[in-house]
Design a protein around this motif. Structure first.
Motif, PDB file in Angstrom:
ATOM      1  N   ALA A 131       0.833  -1.205   0.000  1.00  0.00           N
ATOM      2  CA  ALA A 131       0.000   0.000   0.000  1.00  0.00           C
ATOM      3  C   ALA A 131       0.871   1.260   0.000  1.00  0.00           C
ATOM      4  CB  ALA A 131      -0.941   0.008   1.205  1.00  0.00           C
ATOM      5  N   LEU A 132       1.932   1.274   0.803  1.00  0.00           N
ATOM      6  CA  LEU A 132       2.827   2.422   0.830  1.00  0.00           C
ATOM      7  C   LEU A 132       3.462   2.631  -0.541  1.00  0.00           C
ATOM      8  CD1 LEU A 132       4.218   4.701   2.381  1.00  0.00           C
ATOM      9  CD2 LEU A 132       5.962   3.034   3.086  1.00  0.00           C
ATOM     10  N   GLY A 133       3.886   1.553  -1.175  1.00  0.00           N
ATOM     11  CA  GLY A 133       4.458   1.656  -2.519  1.00  0.00           C
ATOM     12  C   GLY A 133       3.452   2.203  -3.515  1.00  0.00           C
ATOM     13  N   ASP A 134       2.223   1.720  -3.458  1.00  0.00           N
ATOM     14  CA  ASP A 134       1.174   2.206  -4.358  1.00  0.00           C
ATOM     15  C   ASP A 134       0.878   3.690  -4.122  1.00  0.00           C
ATOM     16  OD1 ASP A 134       0.986  -0.369  -5.384  1.00  0.00           O
ATOM     17  OD2 ASP A 134      -0.862  -0.864  -4.301  1.00  0.00           O
ATOM     18  N   ILE A 135       0.810   4.072  -2.869  1.00  0.00           N
ATOM     19  CA  ILE A 135       0.557   5.482  -2.518  1.00  0.00           C
ATOM     20  C   ILE A 135       1.699   6.360  -3.034  1.00  0.00           C
ATOM     21  CG2 ILE A 135       0.425   7.112  -0.580  1.00  0.00           C
ATOM     22  CD1 ILE A 135      -1.008   4.747   0.970  1.00  0.00           C
ATOM     23  N   ALA A 136       2.934   5.936  -2.797  1.00  0.00           N
ATOM     24  CA  ALA A 136       4.087   6.718  -3.232  1.00  0.00           C
ATOM     25  C   ALA A 136       4.114   6.851  -4.761  1.00  0.00           C
ATOM     26  CB  ALA A 136       5.380   6.082  -2.726  1.00  0.00           C
ATOM     27  N   GLU A 137       3.770   5.771  -5.463  1.00  0.00           N
ATOM     28  CA  GLU A 137       3.737   5.836  -6.934  1.00  0.00           C
ATOM     29  C   GLU A 137       2.662   6.803  -7.416  1.00  0.00           C
ATOM     30  OE1 GLU A 137       3.557   1.954  -8.742  1.00  0.00           O
ATOM     31  OE2 GLU A 137       5.279   1.268  -7.568  1.00  0.00           O
ATOM     32  N   SER A 138       1.489   6.769  -6.807  1.00  0.00           N
ATOM     33  CA  SER A 138       0.413   7.692  -7.195  1.00  0.00           C
ATOM     34  C   SER A 138       0.809   9.138  -6.933  1.00  0.00           C
ATOM     35  CB  SER A 138      -0.876   7.372  -6.424  1.00  0.00           C
ATOM     36  OG  SER A 138      -1.367   6.111  -6.790  1.00  0.00           O
ATOM     37  N   MET A 139       1.357   9.388  -5.748  1.00  0.00           N
ATOM     38  CA  MET A 139       1.789  10.753  -5.419  1.00  0.00           C
ATOM     39  C   MET A 139       2.905  11.202  -6.341  1.00  0.00           C
ATOM     40  SD  MET A 139       1.807  10.796  -1.264  1.00  0.00           S
ATOM     41  CE  MET A 139       2.431  12.468  -1.177  1.00  0.00           C
ATOM     42  N   GLY A 140       3.865  10.331  -6.569  1.00  0.00           N
ATOM     43  CA  GLY A 140       5.001  10.667  -7.416  1.00  0.00           C
ATOM     44  C   GLY A 140       4.587  11.007  -8.827  1.00  0.00           C
ATOM     45  N   ALA A 141       3.675  10.224  -9.380  1.00  0.00           N
ATOM     46  CA  ALA A 141       3.214  10.475 -10.746  1.00  0.00           C
ATOM     47  C   ALA A 141       2.563  11.852 -10.848  1.00  0.00           C
ATOM     48  CB  ALA A 141       2.244   9.382 -11.181  1.00  0.00           C
ATOM     49  N   LYS A 142       1.766  12.219  -9.879  1.00  0.00           N
ATOM     50  CA  LYS A 142       1.100  13.519  -9.873  1.00  0.00           C
ATOM     51  C   LYS A 142       2.101  14.649  -9.658  1.00  0.00           C
ATOM     52  CE  LYS A 142      -2.211  16.593  -9.358  1.00  0.00           C
ATOM     53  NZ  LYS A 142      -2.991  17.078 -10.458  1.00  0.00           N
ATOM     54  N   MET A 143       3.022  14.447  -8.720  1.00  0.00           N
ATOM     55  CA  MET A 143       3.907  15.532  -8.317  1.00  0.00           C
ATOM     56  C   MET A 143       5.055  15.795  -9.292  1.00  0.00           C
ATOM     57  SD  MET A 143       2.338  16.741  -5.848  1.00  0.00           S
ATOM     58  CE  MET A 143       3.490  18.070  -5.670  1.00  0.00           C
ATOM     59  N   ARG A 144       5.457  14.810 -10.091  1.00  0.00           N
ATOM     60  CA  ARG A 144       6.569  15.034 -11.024  1.00  0.00           C
ATOM     61  C   ARG A 144       6.302  16.213 -11.951  1.00  0.00           C
ATOM     62  NH1 ARG A 144       7.517   9.752 -10.104  1.00  0.00           N
ATOM     63  NH2 ARG A 144       5.964   8.927 -11.531  1.00  0.00           N
ATOM     64  N   GLY A 145       5.112  16.261 -12.533  1.00  0.00           N
ATOM     65  CA  GLY A 145       4.772  17.364 -13.430  1.00  0.00           C
ATOM     66  C   GLY A 145       4.698  18.688 -12.702  1.00  0.00           C
ATOM     67  N   VAL A 146       4.104  18.673 -11.521  1.00  0.00           N
ATOM     68  CA  VAL A 146       3.986  19.902 -10.724  1.00  0.00           C
ATOM     69  C   VAL A 146       5.375  20.427 -10.368  1.00  0.00           C
ATOM     70  CG1 VAL A 146       3.191  20.833  -8.509  1.00  0.00           C
ATOM     71  CG2 VAL A 146       1.713  19.291  -9.814  1.00  0.00           C
ATOM     72  N   CYS A 147       6.244  19.542  -9.903  1.00  0.00           N
ATOM     73  CA  CYS A 147       7.590  19.961  -9.481  1.00  0.00           C
ATOM     74  C   CYS A 147       8.424  20.438 -10.661  1.00  0.00           C
ATOM     75  CB  CYS A 147       8.295  18.822  -8.756  1.00  0.00           C
ATOM     76  SG  CYS A 147       7.599  18.487  -7.134  1.00  0.00           S
ATOM     77  N   GLU A 148       8.246  19.838 -11.814  1.00  0.00           N
ATOM     78  CA  GLU A 148       8.982  20.270 -13.002  1.00  0.00           C
ATOM     79  C   GLU A 148       8.669  21.733 -13.323  1.00  0.00           C
ATOM     80  OE1 GLU A 148       8.776  19.024 -17.584  1.00  0.00           O
ATOM     81  OE2 GLU A 148       9.259  17.378 -16.214  1.00  0.00           O
ATOM     82  N   VAL A 149       7.405  22.092 -13.258  1.00  0.00           N
ATOM     83  CA  VAL A 149       6.998  23.479 -13.510  1.00  0.00           C
ATOM     84  C   VAL A 149       7.573  24.397 -12.435  1.00  0.00           C
ATOM     85  CG1 VAL A 149       5.000  25.043 -13.557  1.00  0.00           C
ATOM     86  CG2 VAL A 149       4.913  22.856 -14.783  1.00  0.00           C
ATOM     87  N   GLU A 150       7.490  23.983 -11.180  1.00  0.00           N
ATOM     88  CA  GLU A 150       7.999  24.816 -10.087  1.00  0.00           C
ATOM     89  C   GLU A 150       9.514  24.998 -10.173  1.00  0.00           C
ATOM     90  OE1 GLU A 150       4.560  23.739  -6.801  1.00  0.00           O
ATOM     91  OE2 GLU A 150       6.466  22.667  -6.727  1.00  0.00           O
ATOM     92  N   ARG A 151      10.247  23.932 -10.514  1.00  0.00           N
ATOM     93  CA  ARG A 151      11.701  24.056 -10.656  1.00  0.00           C
ATOM     94  C   ARG A 151      12.052  25.031 -11.773  1.00  0.00           C
ATOM     95  NH1 ARG A 151      11.899  18.658  -9.336  1.00  0.00           N
ATOM     96  NH2 ARG A 151      11.754  18.017 -11.504  1.00  0.00           N
ATOM     97  N   ALA A 152      11.318  24.972 -12.863  1.00  0.00           N
ATOM     98  CA  ALA A 152      11.574  25.894 -13.973  1.00  0.00           C
ATOM     99  C   ALA A 152      11.365  27.332 -13.524  1.00  0.00           C
ATOM    100  CB  ALA A 152      10.672  25.554 -15.156  1.00  0.00           C
ATOM    101  N   GLN A 153      10.350  27.558 -12.717  1.00  0.00           N
ATOM    102  CA  GLN A 153      10.090  28.912 -12.213  1.00  0.00           C
ATOM    103  C   GLN A 153      11.187  29.330 -11.229  1.00  0.00           C
ATOM    104  OE1 GLN A 153       6.159  28.340 -10.653  1.00  0.00           O
ATOM    105  NE2 GLN A 153       5.176  28.784 -12.614  1.00  0.00           N
ATOM    106  N   ASP A 154      11.638  28.401 -10.373  1.00  0.00           N
ATOM    107  CA  ASP A 154      12.712  28.699  -9.414  1.00  0.00           C
ATOM    108  C   ASP A 154      14.008  29.044 -10.135  1.00  0.00           C
ATOM    109  OD1 ASP A 154      11.035  28.180  -7.291  1.00  0.00           O
ATOM    110  OD2 ASP A 154      11.871  26.189  -6.863  1.00  0.00           O
ATOM    111  N   ASP A 155      14.234  28.394 -11.270  1.00  0.00           N
ATOM    112  CA  ASP A 155      15.502  28.530 -11.980  1.00  0.00           C
ATOM    113  C   ASP A 155      15.495  29.622 -13.045  1.00  0.00           C
ATOM    114  OD1 ASP A 155      16.645  26.494 -10.506  1.00  0.00           O
ATOM    115  OD2 ASP A 155      16.038  24.937 -11.913  1.00  0.00           O
ATOM    116  N   GLU A 156      14.387  30.387 -13.141  1.00  0.00           N
ATOM    117  CA  GLU A 156      14.350  31.462 -14.140  1.00  0.00           C
ATOM    118  C   GLU A 156      15.566  32.355 -13.948  1.00  0.00           C
ATOM    119  OE1 GLU A 156      10.779  33.765 -14.344  1.00  0.00           O
ATOM    120  OE2 GLU A 156       9.601  32.028 -14.960  1.00  0.00           O
ATOM    121  N   GLY A 157      16.181  32.682 -15.045  1.00  0.00           N
ATOM    122  CA  GLY A 157      17.353  33.551 -14.981  1.00  0.00           C
ATOM    123  C   GLY A 157      18.651  32.786 -14.878  1.00  0.00           C
ATOM    124  N   CYS A 158      18.585  31.485 -14.574  1.00  0.00           N
ATOM    125  CA  CYS A 158      19.798  30.691 -14.522  1.00  0.00           C
ATOM    126  C   CYS A 158      20.173  30.223 -15.920  1.00  0.00           C
ATOM    127  CB  CYS A 158      19.606  29.440 -13.636  1.00  0.00           C
ATOM    128  SG  CYS A 158      19.528  29.798 -11.885  1.00  0.00           S
TER     129      CYS A 158
END
Length: 171
Positions: free
Chosen positions: A139-166
């Motif tokens: 169950a923990l593995g399934d939960i982590a996979e579900s969260m990870g799949a959702k969060m990868r796209g969100v974090c990619e956008v946020e990292r791009a915003q954090d790194d603006e100007g770099c």
């Protein structure tokens, strides 16, 4: 947005959320203390060494390493600078790209990681995996996979915003 339009957490969701966050903070703080005490490095540096140890040639472009450890490029650059000072990592320009940089795990860094791993794994096993039934582990593995799949796209956008100007990998 009014209160009637907003989906507040139920009492049970609030209880689970707060319990989850406290357990995560306590566990991560424990792992950080253990690694600092036993190996002289914080958990974030250990994770960088692990990612480099698993990469082909034990080397990654800084941007790719930042993604793997869920860090902004500037925060990663500071960490790699500290790891360079310890002799655990070297950094050089990427082939054919003057702006890009590659971090490489040194032999000293690899030896340090190998020495740190047993204590770290023991703590992870003792304070997480040994507490779970096989069903809970799945169950923990399934939960982590579900969260990870959702969060990868969100974090990619946020990292791009954090790194603006770099520059590409130069921060």
């Amino acid at each position: 947005m009014t209160d009637s339009d907003f989906r507040w957490l139920t009492d049970e969701e609030q209880r689970v959320w707060r319990t989850f966050m406290q357990a995560y903070r306590d566990f991560n703080a424990h792992l950080d203390r253990q690694l600092r005490r036993d190996s002289g490095m914080p958990v974030a540096y250990y994770e960088i060494l692990v990612m480099l140890s698993e990469a082909p040639g034990r080397a990654l472009r800084m941007g790719e390493l930042a993604e793997k450890v869920s860090s902004s490029r500037s925060r990663l650059s500071h960490a790699v600078t500290a790891l360079e000072k310890s002799g655990y990592v070297s950094r050089c320009a990427a082939d054919g790209d003057r702006r890009g940089q590659v971090a490489t795990l040194t032999e000293t860094g690899y030896a340090t990681l190998v020495a740190a791993a047993p204590g770290h794994v023991t703590e992870v096993r003792t304070h997480l995996f040994d507490l779970l039934t096989p069903e809970q582990l799945k169950a923990l593995g399934d939960i982590a996979e579900s969260m990870g799949a959702k969060m990868r796209g969100v974090c990619e956008v946020e990292r791009a915003q954090d790194d603006e100007g770099c520059a590409d990998d130069g921060c």
